[in-house]
Design a protein around this motif. Structure first.
Motif, short mmCIF file in Angstrom:
data_model
loop_
_atom_site.label_atom_id
_atom_site.label_comp_id
_atom_site.label_asym_id
_atom_site.label_seq_id
_atom_site.Cartn_x
_atom_site.Cartn_y
_atom_site.Cartn_z
N LEU A 69 -25.17 4.39 3.02
CA LEU A 69 -25.05 3.42 3.92
C LEU A 69 -23.63 3.28 4.41
O LEU A 69 -23.69 3.29 5.65
CB LEU A 69 -25.40 1.97 3.24
CG LEU A 69 -24.99 0.82 4.18
CD1 LEU A 69 -26.08 0.96 5.82
CD2 LEU A 69 -25.40 -0.41 3.58
N VAL A 70 -22.59 3.59 3.64
CA VAL A 70 -21.22 3.60 4.47
C VAL A 70 -21.02 4.81 5.14
O VAL A 70 -20.37 4.79 6.26
CB VAL A 70 -20.41 3.72 3.13
CG1 VAL A 70 -18.99 3.98 3.50
CG2 VAL A 70 -20.38 2.38 2.30
N GLY A 71 -21.59 5.99 4.58
CA GLY A 71 -21.65 7.14 5.54
C GLY A 71 -22.06 7.13 6.73
O GLY A 71 -21.90 7.58 7.65
N ALA A 72 -23.27 6.25 6.74
CA ALA A 72 -24.30 6.30 8.04
C ALA A 72 -23.62 5.36 8.81
O ALA A 72 -23.58 5.69 10.25
CB ALA A 72 -25.45 5.61 7.77
N VAL A 73 -23.01 4.33 8.62
CA VAL A 73 -22.21 3.61 9.37
C VAL A 73 -21.01 4.05 10.18
O VAL A 73 -20.60 4.04 11.28
CB VAL A 73 -21.62 2.21 8.82
CG1 VAL A 73 -20.89 1.31 9.49
CG2 VAL A 73 -22.94 1.38 8.29
N LEU A 74 -20.16 4.95 9.23
CA LEU A 74 -18.92 5.61 9.50
C LEU A 74 -19.20 6.71 10.70
O LEU A 74 -18.33 7.01 11.49
CB LEU A 74 -17.97 5.84 8.33
CG LEU A 74 -17.53 4.81 7.46
CD1 LEU A 74 -16.59 5.40 6.28
CD2 LEU A 74 -16.76 3.55 8.35
N ALA A 75 -20.61 7.41 10.11
CA ALA A 75 -20.79 8.34 11.18
C ALA A 75 -21.30 8.03 12.51
O ALA A 75 -21.73 8.72 13.32
CB ALA A 75 -21.84 9.46 10.24
N GLY A 76 -21.65 6.81 12.68
CA GLY A 76 -22.13 6.10 13.86
C GLY A 76 -23.56 6.64 14.09
O GLY A 76 -24.44 6.80 15.13
N LEU A 77 -24.35 6.66 12.88
CA LEU A 77 -25.89 6.90 12.68
C LEU A 77 -26.54 5.77 13.63
O LEU A 77 -26.04 4.59 13.64
CB LEU A 77 -26.41 7.24 11.36
CG LEU A 77 -25.80 8.53 10.92
CD1 LEU A 77 -26.65 8.72 9.45
CD2 LEU A 77 -25.97 9.71 11.81
N PRO A 78 -28.01 5.98 14.01
CA PRO A 78 -28.61 4.87 14.56
C PRO A 78 -28.72 3.79 14.08
O PRO A 78 -28.65 3.83 12.52
CB PRO A 78 -29.98 5.67 14.98
CG PRO A 78 -29.60 6.89 15.05
CD PRO A 78 -28.54 7.22 14.24
N ALA A 79 -29.05 2.53 14.58
CA ALA A 79 -29.09 1.18 13.81
C ALA A 79 -30.36 1.43 12.96
O ALA A 79 -30.32 0.70 11.96
CB ALA A 79 -29.38 0.17 14.76
N ALA A 80 -31.33 2.08 13.45
CA ALA A 80 -32.47 1.84 12.59
C ALA A 80 -32.08 2.74 11.18
O ALA A 80 -32.67 2.29 10.18
CB ALA A 80 -33.82 2.59 13.26
N VAL A 81 -31.54 3.78 11.35
CA VAL A 81 -31.21 4.43 9.76
C VAL A 81 -30.49 3.64 8.86
O VAL A 81 -30.50 3.48 7.86
CB VAL A 81 -30.55 5.73 10.24
CG1 VAL A 81 -29.77 6.40 9.11
CG2 VAL A 81 -31.24 6.67 10.90
N GLN A 82 -29.41 2.95 9.72
CA GLN A 82 -28.57 1.99 8.81
C GLN A 82 -29.37 0.97 8.35
O GLN A 82 -29.03 0.39 7.18
CB GLN A 82 -27.37 1.33 9.64
CG GLN A 82 -26.43 2.48 10.44
CD GLN A 82 -25.17 1.85 11.35
OE1 GLN A 82 -25.46 0.68 11.42
NE2 GLN A 82 -24.77 2.60 12.02
N ALA A 83 -30.25 0.10 8.96
CA ALA A 83 -31.22 -0.89 8.71
C ALA A 83 -31.90 -0.33 7.32
O ALA A 83 -32.05 -1.29 6.44
CB ALA A 83 -32.20 -1.50 9.82
N VAL A 84 -32.46 0.59 7.62
CA VAL A 84 -33.33 1.45 6.45
C VAL A 84 -32.80 1.43 5.20
O VAL A 84 -33.07 0.96 4.04
CB VAL A 84 -33.97 2.68 6.89
CG1 VAL A 84 -34.60 3.33 5.42
CG2 VAL A 84 -35.03 2.44 7.64
N LEU A 85 -31.46 2.03 5.38
CA LEU A 85 -30.50 2.29 4.12
C LEU A 85 -30.11 0.86 3.59
O LEU A 85 -29.91 0.65 2.40
CB LEU A 85 -29.30 3.10 4.53
CG LEU A 85 -29.57 4.64 4.73
CD1 LEU A 85 -28.31 5.19 5.50
CD2 LEU A 85 -29.91 5.26 3.51
#
Length: 477
Positions: A100-116
């Motif tokens: 989750l930290v990696g997804a946020v710092l990498a700027g991945l889509p909000a949907a990916v962050q929400a799923v994680l």
């Protein structure tokens, strides 16, 4: 007289701690912190990187995951044993937090962050609810004496000597097994001292739970300010991978139990009493959430947002003290009476919240509310332990914990916009409204006939490899 009472109180605390040593309470406290660190850590990280809008959505998914995952994790622990379930959940949860930290710092889509975030919540190892189950087992089988724990490979059952017998409690042979080698549920007689010890242990554990949920947000905010926006979540991952694993493999971890071939799955979990307790836990969550949102909005309005953690810390202190007093002192009233008194007192103590206009007033009122929080939750989880089926104790505790989380989640969703539109007093008003509702439910439905104590001389014991304390219906026969 006072000295005698003081010695008696400390003797009660020592009796609880002596069952498994000081290490278990300390370890369980550290292992619970990820559940308290993750929501605020997610909010702080997302607010810094993507703004408050996405932060609220992603943090909400994490709360939802926690609520949904609580009962299934507890069910697995009942059926497979605490050790493998908590071990796997702790390691998986730590990995998902890092992702989750990696997804946020990498700027991945909000949907990916929400799923994680949802997976982060769902894989929480439920240390709090399962710790309460563990203490129930330990106090029911804790005749081995302070600091000692019989190994799981040598199952024994505590029985009481005949009245007036000189030998006191004795150890009886282990319960019978079914053809598959699984332990069959049985009845474990116990005197009043055993019941009181179980109540004190659950009081101590609930106090530890509260302290962790109040220390967690302050700790997350501190490491974020001192280190990095992701520091709160990364600290949660480290604590889960280390302390969660140590809690899982601790020698006191109960194993699986069977009430007979396939019988455990047929034991009903939901009962009118458990539904009432879930509503009480939910109401406590709403009171917490509304007050928390109001304190945050007040701090922001006064231009010192960082003060919110210190104001909220006042409740941690008073609630912890109230919990320790409840643990130490002998029980004189039934849990149903104590629950009604505690939520009634809390209903009155939240009423001054809308009148505060500064940090001093808010700190005093919040600290005052804390005096009634620990006794209320101690009664809720104590009654849950009393009425829940032994073979599904972990699942029942997880369900009550989920009620608390859902209440906080609902309050966060409602109180945030209220505070933004109408000011901090509107958020406090949510807590003031939830108090009378919870109090009304307690006065109407928390009665002895629904939460009757186990028969004298019998104590139901949650599932363990070495002990089982109730019949297939979950009640002592």
């Amino acid at each position: 007289m006072k000295a005698t009472r003081s010695r008696s109180a400390w003797a009660g605390v020592r009796a609880v701690v002596g069952i498994a040593g000081v290490g278990l309470p300390v370890l369980s406290f550290l292992a619970r912190l990820p559940a308290a660190l993750c929501p605020i850590g997610t909010l702080l990280l997302l607010t810094e990187v993507d703004g408050i809008g996405r932060a609220g959505v992603v943090a909400g998914m994490l709360w939802l995951g926690q609520a949904v995952g609580g009962a299934p994790v507890g069910r697995l622990a009942d059926r497979r044993g605490h050790r493998p379930v908590i071990l796997v959940a702790s390691l998986v949860n730590a990995g998902v937090i890092v992702a989750l930290v990696g997804a946020v710092l990498a700027g991945l889509p909000a949907a990916v962050q929400a799923v994680l975030a949802g997976l982060t919540g769902a894989t929480m190892p439920q240390v709090g609810p399962l710790s309460r189950t563990r203490w129930s087992v330990l106090t029911a089988s804790g005749a081995a004496g302070p600091g000692r724990r019989e190994p799981a490979s040598a199952p024994q059952e505590l029985t009481s000597a005949p009245a007036g017998g000189p030998d006191g409690p004795q150890l009886a042979p282990a319960p019978a097994e079914d053809p598959d080698g699984h332990e069959l549920a049985s009845v474990r007689p116990a005197g009043p001292d055993g019941k009181e010890l179980t109540g004190r242990a659950l009081s101590l554990d609930t106090t530890i739970d509260e302290i962790s949920f109040m220390v967690g947000p302050a700790l997350a905010a501190t490491v974020v300010v001192l280190c990095h926006p992701a520091a709160g979540l990364l600290l949660a991952a480290v604590l889960g991978a280390v302390c969660g694993v140590l809690f899982a493999v601790h020698p006191t971890a109960p194993g699986p139990v069977r009430t007979g071939r396939g019988a455990a799955a047929g034991v009903p979990l939901v009962s009118p009493g458990l539904i009432v307790l879930w509503v009480m836990a939910w109401g406590q969550g709403v009171i917490w959430g509304g007050a928390n949102a109001g304190v945050s909005a007040l701090s922001k309005e006064l231009g010192a947002a960082g003060m919110a953690g210190f104001v909220w810390g006042g409740m941690a202190v008073t609630s912890a003290l109230a919990g320790l007093v409840t643990t130490a002192l002998p029980v004189k009233r039934d849990l149903t009476v104590r629950l009604r008194w505690a939520i009634g007192a809390q209903t009155l103590l939240v009423l001054p919240l809308p009148a505060v206009d500064g940090f001093v007033g808010a700190s005093l009122v919040i600290a005052g509310i804390g005096v009634a929080v620990a006794p209320h939750l101690i009664a809720v989880f104590g009654l849950g332990e009393r009425i829940a089926p032994a073979a599904r104790m972990g699942e029942a505790m997880g369900l009550l914990g989920a009620g608390l989380i859902i209440g906080q989640c609902v309050a966060a969703v409602v109180a945030g916009p209220l505070a933004e539109a109408y000011g901090y007093r509107a958020a406090f008003g949510l807590s003031c409204g939830a108090g009378p509702v919870a109090c009304g439910v307690a006065l109407l439905f928390v009665r002895g006939r629904r939460f009757g104590p186990l028969p004298d001389g019998a104590v139901g014991v949650p599932p363990a490899p070495a002990e089982a304390g109730r019949g297939p219906t979950g009640r002592s026969s």
